[in-house]
Design an enzyme around this catalytic site. Sequence first.
Site, short mmCIF file in Angstrom:
data_model
loop_
_atom_site.label_atom_id
_atom_site.label_comp_id
_atom_site.label_asym_id
_atom_site.label_seq_id
_atom_site.Cartn_x
_atom_site.Cartn_y
_atom_site.Cartn_z
NE ARG A 15 15.12 -9.46 1.69
CZ ARG A 15 15.29 -10.78 1.50
NH1 ARG A 15 14.25 -11.60 1.43
NH2 ARG A 15 16.50 -11.29 1.39
CE1 TYR A 55 0.02 11.17 -3.23
CE2 TYR A 55 0.67 8.89 -3.51
CZ TYR A 55 1.00 10.21 -3.27
OH TYR A 55 2.31 10.56 -3.08
CG ASP A 79 -5.71 4.10 -0.76
OD1 ASP A 79 -5.87 4.31 0.46
OD2 ASP A 79 -4.77 4.61 -1.41
CE LYS A 83 -0.19 10.51 3.35
NZ LYS A 83 0.64 9.55 2.69
C1 LIG Z 1 -4.82 7.90 -0.48
C2 LIG Z 1 -3.35 7.60 -0.53
N1 LIG Z 1 -2.95 6.36 -0.85
C3 LIG Z 1 -1.64 6.04 -0.92
C4 LIG Z 1 -0.67 6.98 -0.68
C5 LIG Z 1 0.78 6.60 -0.78
O1 LIG Z 1 1.33 6.43 0.48
P1 LIG Z 1 2.88 6.68 0.84
O2 LIG Z 1 3.13 8.15 0.70
O3 LIG Z 1 3.00 6.17 2.23
O4 LIG Z 1 3.68 5.89 -0.14
C6 LIG Z 1 -1.04 8.28 -0.33
C7 LIG Z 1 -0.02 9.31 -0.05
O5 LIG Z 1 -0.31 10.46 0.10
C8 LIG Z 1 -2.42 8.59 -0.25
O6 LIG Z 1 -2.84 9.83 0.04
#
Ligand SMILES: Cc1ncc(COP(=O)(O)O)c(C=O)c1O
Length: 421
Positions: A90, A142, A214, A239
């Site tokens: 961990r 998101y 992000d 992604k």
């Molecule tokens: C722009 C963006 N940030 C964060 C996330 C969250 O990521 P995760 O699905 O890996 O938790 C997503 C998920 O689609 C996303 O599109």
Amino acid sequence: MAKLGRSRRLLNGPLQFERYAVYASASIERVANPMTQVLDSDLEHGFGTRAVHAGQAPDPLSGAVMTPIYQTSTYALEGLGRHKGFEYARTRNPTRDALERNVAALEGGRHGFAFGSGLAALDAVLKLLKSGDHVVGGANMYGGSHRLMERVYTQFGLTFTFADMRDLANVTRAITPATRMIYAETPTNPNMHLTDLAALADIAQAHGLVLVVDNTFATPCLQLPLSLGADIVLHSTTKYLNGHSDMVGGLLVTSRDDLAERLGFLQNASGAVPGPMDCWLALRGTKTLELRMERHNRSAQRIAEWLEARSDITAVYYPGLPSHPQHELAKRQMKGFGGMISFDLGDVPRAKRVVEKVKLFTLAESLGGVESLIGHPASMTHASVPPALRQAMGLTDSLLRLSVGIEDVGDLIADLDQALA
Ligand SMILES: Cc1ncc(COP(=O)(O)O)c(C=O)c1O
């Protein structure tokens, strides 16, 4: 924490043991990790070289060229308090170390922290704050990030204001004496709104706020938020960084030692860490990130132009189109415009028909893989956002989102053409 000199010889494999040996005398707490700390030598290479080499070296034990999957939960101690830098998985794992340093180097940062998902990474970011603190977030983001803020962290006394960050006056207006953090997504999911990161960083600095960006949609290949003044970059590695839709993960990068200490502590204390197999898959993905992004950019540009030329589509949102209201900012801030496109058919039943008629595009959540996906944000990625707020975001029920993959673009256009017919 033990202070380590920065070795320019790091990429020569076995020397990594020296760093492990030093770590053996360090505190057990997972603070800024000497093994994941990016070195000057990592940063002096170009992006493609960093993608392949940063954080990675032939395995000291076997010479394996590719970082092995250290599938273990625990490590043998040499004696009480004596170990090779690893005690419990961990806290640290060599495969995870490699990924953390690799992505940190791609972002031009110093410290990387991997998590079990993008939302787990956001969860750690929000734990930097305490009850009573206020965050200014982007109005368009998101849906899962919005849900974590509004439906989980408000229970613990955080407050949020969501501001349309296309106009930074909205951000300044939203700042209160309790504000501690600004959280921006650019381009946004799903409306492809952009935020001027350098100008936003000036606002954050003037008010003493932590700026978190992000960078999932753009990736470090196209946009480097730390270089524009951000404090923390967040990724859903699920992604583009992984790029093959075969794992779920998240990652944070910072160059600030104070934030790194805290995030490293939270990563270990809360424990939302990814397994070594998923780290390895993400690490394999980053090696080809630049090649994939070139293709995503090219194909998405062609498809966006093709969609825009049709008379049966109300709006196309892609930062690479001169008609995008923030096209000039995109050219200044990004090296390419990415593989994500949204478009509005202005007709909900037709939008539903299109997602069911496509053959090469797969109707699915997520994005950023080699395969093309289509989604209906209102009922999928953003279903957790209340309808009134979706409307305020400009997220209509007839909006569709494409994640353009690396297939032949002619085939993708033909598929959309038959689905729209
Ligand atoms: C722009 C963006 N940030 C964060 C996330 C969250 O990521 P995760 O699905 O890996 O938790 C997503 C998920 O689609 C996303 O599109």
